[in-house]
Design a protein around this motif. Structure first.
Motif, PDB file in Angstrom:
ATOM      1  N   GLY A   1      36.740  51.721  29.779  1.00 29.94           N
ATOM      2  CA  GLY A   1      36.983  50.680  30.776  1.00 29.94           C
ATOM      3  C   GLY A   1      35.747  50.114  31.426  1.00 29.94           C
ATOM      4  O   GLY A   1      35.823  49.131  32.159  1.00 29.94           O
ATOM      5  N   TYR A   2      34.593  50.715  31.175  1.00 34.39           N
ATOM      6  CA  TYR A   2      33.369  50.216  31.805  1.00 34.39           C
ATOM      7  C   TYR A   2      32.416  49.627  30.767  1.00 34.39           C
ATOM      8  O   TYR A   2      32.158  50.255  29.740  1.00 34.39           O
ATOM      9  N   GLN A   3      31.925  48.418  31.052  1.00 34.28           N
ATOM     10  CA  GLN A   3      30.921  47.802  30.194  1.00 34.28           C
ATOM     11  C   GLN A   3      29.753  47.313  31.038  1.00 34.28           C
ATOM     12  O   GLN A   3      29.949  46.933  32.189  1.00 34.28           O
ATOM     13  N   ALA A   4      28.566  47.343  30.466  1.00 40.96           N
ATOM     14  CA  ALA A   4      27.402  46.808  31.164  1.00 40.96           C
ATOM     15  C   ALA A   4      26.343  46.412  30.146  1.00 40.96           C
ATOM     16  O   ALA A   4      26.334  46.908  29.010  1.00 40.96           O
ATOM     17  N   ASN A   5      25.472  45.498  30.568  1.00 38.95           N
ATOM     18  CA  ASN A   5      24.379  45.073  29.705  1.00 38.95           C
ATOM     19  C   ASN A   5      23.272  46.111  29.704  1.00 38.95           C
ATOM     20  O   ASN A   5      22.863  46.600  30.750  1.00 38.95           O
ATOM     21  N   VAL A   6      22.813  46.456  28.507  1.00 40.23           N
ATOM     22  CA  VAL A   6      21.758  47.453  28.351  1.00 40.23           C
ATOM     23  C   VAL A   6      20.650  46.863  27.491  1.00 40.23           C
ATOM     24  O   VAL A   6      20.907  46.134  26.534  1.00 40.23           O
ATOM     25  N   LYS A   7      19.403  47.164  27.873  1.00 40.20           N
ATOM     26  CA  LYS A   7      18.254  46.699  27.099  1.00 40.20           C
ATOM     27  C   LYS A   7      17.958  47.717  25.997  1.00 40.20           C
ATOM     28  O   LYS A   7      17.805  48.911  26.277  1.00 40.20           O
ATOM     29  N   ARG A   8      17.908  47.234  24.769  1.00 38.77           N
ATOM     30  CA  ARG A   8      17.639  48.098  23.606  1.00 38.77           C
ATOM     31  C   ARG A   8      16.624  47.421  22.697  1.00 38.77           C
ATOM     32  O   ARG A   8      16.379  46.228  22.817  1.00 38.77           O
ATOM     33  N   ASN A   9      16.126  48.181  21.735  1.00 35.84           N
ATOM     34  CA  ASN A   9      15.316  47.564  20.692  1.00 35.84           C
ATOM     35  C   ASN A   9      16.241  46.737  19.804  1.00 35.84           C
ATOM     36  O   ASN A   9      17.354  47.143  19.500  1.00 35.84           O
ATOM     37  N   SER A  10      15.758  45.558  19.388  1.00 37.21           N
ATOM     38  CA  SER A  10      16.619  44.679  18.605  1.00 37.21           C
ATOM     39  C   SER A  10      16.654  45.084  17.130  1.00 37.21           C
ATOM     40  O   SER A  10      17.591  44.756  16.413  1.00 37.21           O
TER      41      SER A  10
END
Ligand code: CO
Length: 163
Positions: free
Chosen positions: A95-104
Motif C-alpha cells: 500500500g505504500y509507494q515512494a520515489n527512490v533514487k537508483r542507478n539507471s
C-alpha cells in the motif's frame, strides 16, 4: 505449504543475509515457492528475507505475463551508470509507494540454482528491481533510502494504517 510474506516492521527484514553455499534441491524448491508467492501477491520481486530466510537469493519477474523469471543467487552489482528517480513499492510494505533514487543501469554478477555463474546488464524497471532486491539481502528497505522528511511521512502513513 505456501510461503508467507513477512511484513514491515518485522526485524527479520533488517538482517544481513548469508551467502548460499549449497546449491541443493532445497534451494530450487524454495525459489519455485518464492516465484509462486511473488505472483500471488502481484509483485515484480521477492527476496529470501521477505519469506523469513536469511540467505542471499531473490526472484524477479518484470514481465506482464510471468514470462521473464529471473533468480539471482549471491548477486553482486559490479558496475553502475547514471541515476534516476522512480516510484517503488514493496510486498513487505503493501500500500505504500515512494520515489527512490537508483542507478539507471547496472551490471550484476550472480549464480543460478545449479550454481552456474552469470552476468546480466539491466536498465529501467529491471535495474530498479535488482537494486531493490539486493538491498533486501543487506537488510535495507526502500523506505531507508527516503529523505528524512519523506521518512517522517512514511511513519505517519504507517501509524495511521496500524490504527
Ligand atoms: Co521489497
Amino acid at each position: 505449504m505456501a510461503l508467507q510474506i513477512v511484513k514491515y516492521p518485522d526485524p527479520v527484514l533488517t538482517e544481513m543475509c548469508k551467502e548460499v553455499q549449497n546449491f541443493d534441491t532445497e534451494l530450487g524448491k524454495t525459489l519455485d515457492d518464492m516465484f509462486e508467492a511473488m505472483y500471488r501477491a502481484h509483485g515484480v520481486g521477492l527476496a529470501a528475507p521477505q519469506v523469513g530466510i536469511l540467505k542471499r537469493f531473490t526472484v524477479i519477474d518484470c514481465s506482464d505475463d510471468n514470462s521473464e523469471q529471473l533468480e539471482l543467487v549471491n548477486p553482486v552489482i559490479i558496475e553502475v551508470e547514471g541515476t534516476e528517480l522512480s516510484e517503488e513499492g514493496c510486498l513487505s510494505i503493501p500500500g505504500y509507494q515512494a520515489n527512490v533514487k537508483r542507478n539507471s543501469w547496472v551490471k550484476v554478477n550472480y549464480f543460478d540454482r545449479k550454481g552456474e555463474e552469470h552476468e546480466l546488464e539491466a536498465e529501467g524497471l529491471l535495474s530498479v528491481a535488482i537494486q531493490h532486491e539486493i538491498d533486501h539481502l543487506d537488510g535495507v528497505l526502500f523506505i531507508d533510502k527516503l529523505s528524512r522528511l519523506k521518512r517522517e511521512s512514511f511513519k505517519r502513513w504507517f501509524k495511521k494504517k496500524e490504527q
